[in-house]
Design a protein around this motif. Sequence first.
Motif, PDB file in Angstrom:
ATOM      1  N   PRO A  33      -2.047  16.986  26.004  1.00 49.47           N
ATOM      2  CA  PRO A  33      -2.708  15.758  26.446  1.00 49.47           C
ATOM      3  C   PRO A  33      -2.714  14.696  25.351  1.00 49.47           C
ATOM      4  O   PRO A  33      -2.930  14.990  24.177  1.00 49.47           O
ATOM      5  CB  PRO A  33      -4.129  16.228  26.779  1.00 49.47           C
ATOM      6  N   LEU A  34      -2.494  13.441  25.742  1.00 51.84           N
ATOM      7  CA  LEU A  34      -2.397  12.341  24.795  1.00 51.84           C
ATOM      8  C   LEU A  34      -3.760  11.700  24.562  1.00 51.84           C
ATOM      9  O   LEU A  34      -4.571  11.578  25.476  1.00 51.84           O
ATOM     10  CB  LEU A  34      -1.422  11.286  25.322  1.00 51.84           C
ATOM     11  N   GLU A  35      -3.968  11.264  23.314  1.00 56.69           N
ATOM     12  CA  GLU A  35      -5.197  10.568  22.979  1.00 56.69           C
ATOM     13  C   GLU A  35      -5.037   9.081  23.256  1.00 56.69           C
ATOM     14  O   GLU A  35      -3.952   8.529  23.184  1.00 56.69           O
ATOM     15  CB  GLU A  35      -5.525  10.793  21.498  1.00 56.69           C
ATOM     16  N   ARG A  36      -6.125   8.424  23.565  1.00 55.63           N
ATOM     17  CA  ARG A  36      -6.110   6.999  23.882  1.00 55.63           C
ATOM     18  C   ARG A  36      -6.399   6.166  22.639  1.00 55.63           C
ATOM     19  O   ARG A  36      -6.953   6.650  21.658  1.00 55.63           O
ATOM     20  CB  ARG A  36      -7.169   6.700  24.950  1.00 55.63           C
ATOM     21  N   GLY A  37      -6.045   4.851  22.722  1.00 60.78           N
ATOM     22  CA  GLY A  37      -6.393   3.933  21.651  1.00 60.78           C
ATOM     23  C   GLY A  37      -5.758   4.305  20.339  1.00 60.78           C
ATOM     24  O   GLY A  37      -6.444   4.398  19.324  1.00 60.78           O
ATOM     25  N   GLY A  38      -4.440   4.515  20.361  1.00 60.47           N
ATOM     26  CA  GLY A  38      -3.808   5.077  19.185  1.00 60.47           C
ATOM     27  C   GLY A  38      -2.911   4.140  18.413  1.00 60.47           C
ATOM     28  O   GLY A  38      -3.161   2.944  18.286  1.00 60.47           O
ATOM     29  N   PHE A  39      -1.842   4.707  17.920  1.00 61.67           N
ATOM     30  CA  PHE A  39      -0.907   4.065  17.002  1.00 61.67           C
ATOM     31  C   PHE A  39      -0.264   2.832  17.639  1.00 61.67           C
ATOM     32  O   PHE A  39       0.099   2.834  18.815  1.00 61.67           O
ATOM     33  CB  PHE A  39       0.176   5.079  16.628  1.00 61.67           C
ATOM     34  N   ASP A  40      -0.124   1.759  16.846  1.00 61.24           N
ATOM     35  CA  ASP A  40       0.640   0.593  17.274  1.00 61.24           C
ATOM     36  C   ASP A  40       1.264  -0.050  16.044  1.00 61.24           C
ATOM     37  O   ASP A  40       1.141   0.464  14.925  1.00 61.24           O
ATOM     38  CB  ASP A  40      -0.214  -0.398  18.067  1.00 61.24           C
ATOM     39  N   GLU A  41       1.936  -1.181  16.238  1.00 64.93           N
ATOM     40  CA  GLU A  41       2.700  -1.798  15.153  1.00 64.93           C
ATOM     41  C   GLU A  41       1.822  -2.286  14.009  1.00 64.93           C
ATOM     42  O   GLU A  41       2.336  -2.559  12.920  1.00 64.93           O
ATOM     43  CB  GLU A  41       3.544  -2.946  15.701  1.00 64.93           C
ATOM     44  N   ARG A  42       0.526  -2.396  14.227  1.00 62.33           N
ATOM     45  CA  ARG A  42      -0.357  -2.795  13.131  1.00 62.33           C
ATOM     46  C   ARG A  42      -0.388  -1.747  12.022  1.00 62.33           C
ATOM     47  O   ARG A  42      -0.751  -2.052  10.888  1.00 62.33           O
ATOM     48  CB  ARG A  42      -1.769  -3.049  13.657  1.00 62.33           C
ATOM     49  N   GLN A  43      -0.007  -0.513  12.358  1.00 62.82           N
ATOM     50  CA  GLN A  43       0.039   0.545  11.341  1.00 62.82           C
ATOM     51  C   GLN A  43       1.372   0.586  10.580  1.00 62.82           C
ATOM     52  O   GLN A  43       1.524   1.375   9.645  1.00 62.82           O
ATOM     53  CB  GLN A  43      -0.210   1.917  11.985  1.00 62.82           C
ATOM     54  N   PHE A  44       2.347  -0.242  10.968  1.00 62.64           N
ATOM     55  CA  PHE A  44       3.658  -0.199  10.313  1.00 62.64           C
ATOM     56  C   PHE A  44       3.578  -0.442   8.802  1.00 62.64           C
ATOM     57  O   PHE A  44       4.217   0.276   8.027  1.00 62.64           O
ATOM     58  CB  PHE A  44       4.614  -1.204  10.957  1.00 62.64           C
ATOM     59  N   PRO A  45       2.841  -1.462   8.328  1.00 60.34           N
ATOM     60  CA  PRO A  45       2.784  -1.661   6.867  1.00 60.34           C
ATOM     61  C   PRO A  45       2.239  -0.438   6.126  1.00 60.34           C
ATOM     62  O   PRO A  45       2.770  -0.059   5.069  1.00 60.34           O
ATOM     63  CB  PRO A  45       1.863  -2.874   6.710  1.00 60.34           C
ATOM     64  N   LEU A  46       1.192   0.171   6.660  1.00 63.79           N
ATOM     65  CA  LEU A  46       0.643   1.372   6.027  1.00 63.79           C
ATOM     66  C   LEU A  46       1.659   2.507   6.055  1.00 63.79           C
ATOM     67  O   LEU A  46       1.840   3.221   5.055  1.00 63.79           O
ATOM     68  CB  LEU A  46      -0.638   1.801   6.741  1.00 63.79           C
ATOM     69  N   LEU A  47       2.341   2.675   7.177  1.00 63.57           N
ATOM     70  CA  LEU A  47       3.332   3.739   7.297  1.00 63.57           C
ATOM     71  C   LEU A  47       4.474   3.528   6.306  1.00 63.57           C
ATOM     72  O   LEU A  47       4.928   4.479   5.651  1.00 63.57           O
ATOM     73  CB  LEU A  47       3.855   3.797   8.732  1.00 63.57           C
ATOM     74  N   ARG A  48       4.948   2.292   6.181  1.00 60.12           N
ATOM     75  CA  ARG A  48       6.020   2.026   5.209  1.00 60.12           C
ATOM     76  C   ARG A  48       5.549   2.322   3.787  1.00 60.12           C
ATOM     77  O   ARG A  48       6.308   2.850   2.972  1.00 60.12           O
ATOM     78  CB  ARG A  48       6.485   0.573   5.325  1.00 60.12           C
ATOM     79  N   GLU A  49       4.313   1.978   3.491  1.00 59.91           N
ATOM     80  CA  GLU A  49       3.771   2.263   2.160  1.00 59.91           C
ATOM     81  C   GLU A  49       3.747   3.763   1.892  1.00 59.91           C
ATOM     82  O   GLU A  49       4.114   4.221   0.802  1.00 59.91           O
ATOM     83  CB  GLU A  49       2.364   1.672   2.053  1.00 59.91           C
ATOM     84  N   LYS A  50       3.363   4.534   2.897  1.00 60.83           N
ATOM     85  CA  LYS A  50       3.318   5.990   2.731  1.00 60.83           C
ATOM     86  C   LYS A  50       4.723   6.573   2.593  1.00 60.83           C
ATOM     87  O   LYS A  50       4.963   7.478   1.776  1.00 60.83           O
ATOM     88  CB  LYS A  50       2.585   6.631   3.915  1.00 60.83           C
ATOM     89  N   LEU A  51       5.675   6.069   3.387  1.00 60.75           N
ATOM     90  CA  LEU A  51       7.054   6.542   3.271  1.00 60.75           C
ATOM     91  C   LEU A  51       7.628   6.204   1.895  1.00 60.75           C
ATOM     92  O   LEU A  51       8.309   7.032   1.274  1.00 60.75           O
ATOM     93  CB  LEU A  51       7.919   5.918   4.365  1.00 60.75           C
ATOM     94  N   LEU A  52       7.346   4.994   1.415  1.00 63.26           N
ATOM     95  CA  LEU A  52       7.860   4.588   0.111  1.00 63.26           C
ATOM     96  C   LEU A  52       7.259   5.446  -0.999  1.00 63.26           C
ATOM     97  O   LEU A  52       7.965   5.865  -1.929  1.00 63.26           O
ATOM     98  CB  LEU A  52       7.550   3.112  -0.132  1.00 63.26           C
ATOM     99  N   THR A  53       5.971   5.726  -0.908  1.00 65.01           N
ATOM    100  CA  THR A  53       5.327   6.573  -1.917  1.00 65.01           C
ATOM    101  C   THR A  53       5.921   7.972  -1.906  1.00 65.01           C
ATOM    102  O   THR A  53       6.236   8.543  -2.965  1.00 65.01           O
ATOM    103  CB  THR A  53       3.810   6.640  -1.663  1.00 65.01           C
ATOM    104  N   LEU A  54       6.098   8.532  -0.713  1.00 60.99           N
ATOM    105  CA  LEU A  54       6.688   9.867  -0.594  1.00 60.99           C
ATOM    106  C   LEU A  54       8.093   9.886  -1.175  1.00 60.99           C
ATOM    107  O   LEU A  54       8.454  10.774  -1.966  1.00 60.99           O
ATOM    108  CB  LEU A  54       6.709  10.283   0.878  1.00 60.99           C
TER     109      LEU A  54
END
Length: 312
Positions: A33-54
């Motif tokens: 089952p899927l959760e509501r109110g989740g991931f969207d493009e507003r999280q892209f900058p944070l995700l890129r930061e985490k990928l770059l750090t990794l």
Amino acid sequence: MSGDRFITSRRSFIKSAATVLLALPTFVRAQTPLERGGFDERQFPLLREKLLTLLNDERTAAGLNRLELDELACKVGNDHASDMVRGQFLSHWGSDGRTAYLRYSFAGGVDALQENVGSADKIHSFAPNSVIQDFLDMHQAMMNEVPPNDGHRRTILDKYHTHVGFGLAFQGRSLRLDELYLARYLRLDPVPRQAKPKSTIILTGRLLNARHSLHEVDVCYEPLPKAPDIAWLRTPRSLSLPSDYLVLKPRAPAGTSYTDGSLGDFDWGGGRFRVPANMFRSAPGIYTIVFWINLHNTENPFPATEICVRVE
């Protein structure tokens, strides 16, 4: 000087590039089952930061330089990731038939690049932390590869890369990741991106480090891209530079020549260069101009540009 060593070094790169780009990792999650109110493009900058750090932690652990995030590569990667998730495919080619170096160059880039792509389908949650972890897992799976099937890992740990872009896309329960690794070693003056068959364009600019040397310039030809069918895009395949190309050599010092008697094709010195590149086929097509750089005389040259020009 020997013209043979130029071709040998280039062939070696193409073989390794084909290996790097052969395997395309795909991850399938069990459906829950899927959760509501989740991931969207507003999280892209944070995700890129985490990928770059990794990524940079991995490179630091391997004794390599850390990479800088490149905005253009992120945009080009985003467009390709979106194309892949809409079409439900995973490929180095887009739905319009263009490859990574064509997409990046015609968006304004000049650097040589390598590409890793990955996918996750049937993700179990839309919660931001869960989706972010799915993207990180895609990268980690590439890093965890072992020889001889470790092409993505070798791309991640290539010592000549200087910048990276992360393309991100999601649709429904599907994710796509497009990592573009750049080698930035020269600054190019404005160059035309369109020309006529048999014409010559002049490329001028300078190496970012005057102690580096310009080994050769390859002018590669391929036909204009055509949109492939979806079955073709969904079949994993390797990618390399075009095999139809001319080799341009630096001008030989006064009083000397190459072993074939030629004197060379372009001038460079003090870090600056002036390279005439001929669009040598009569048919329409794309020419990709590859500058090969030496950091030290004891090392093999590596590609530092993939400058594309449309000719018709």
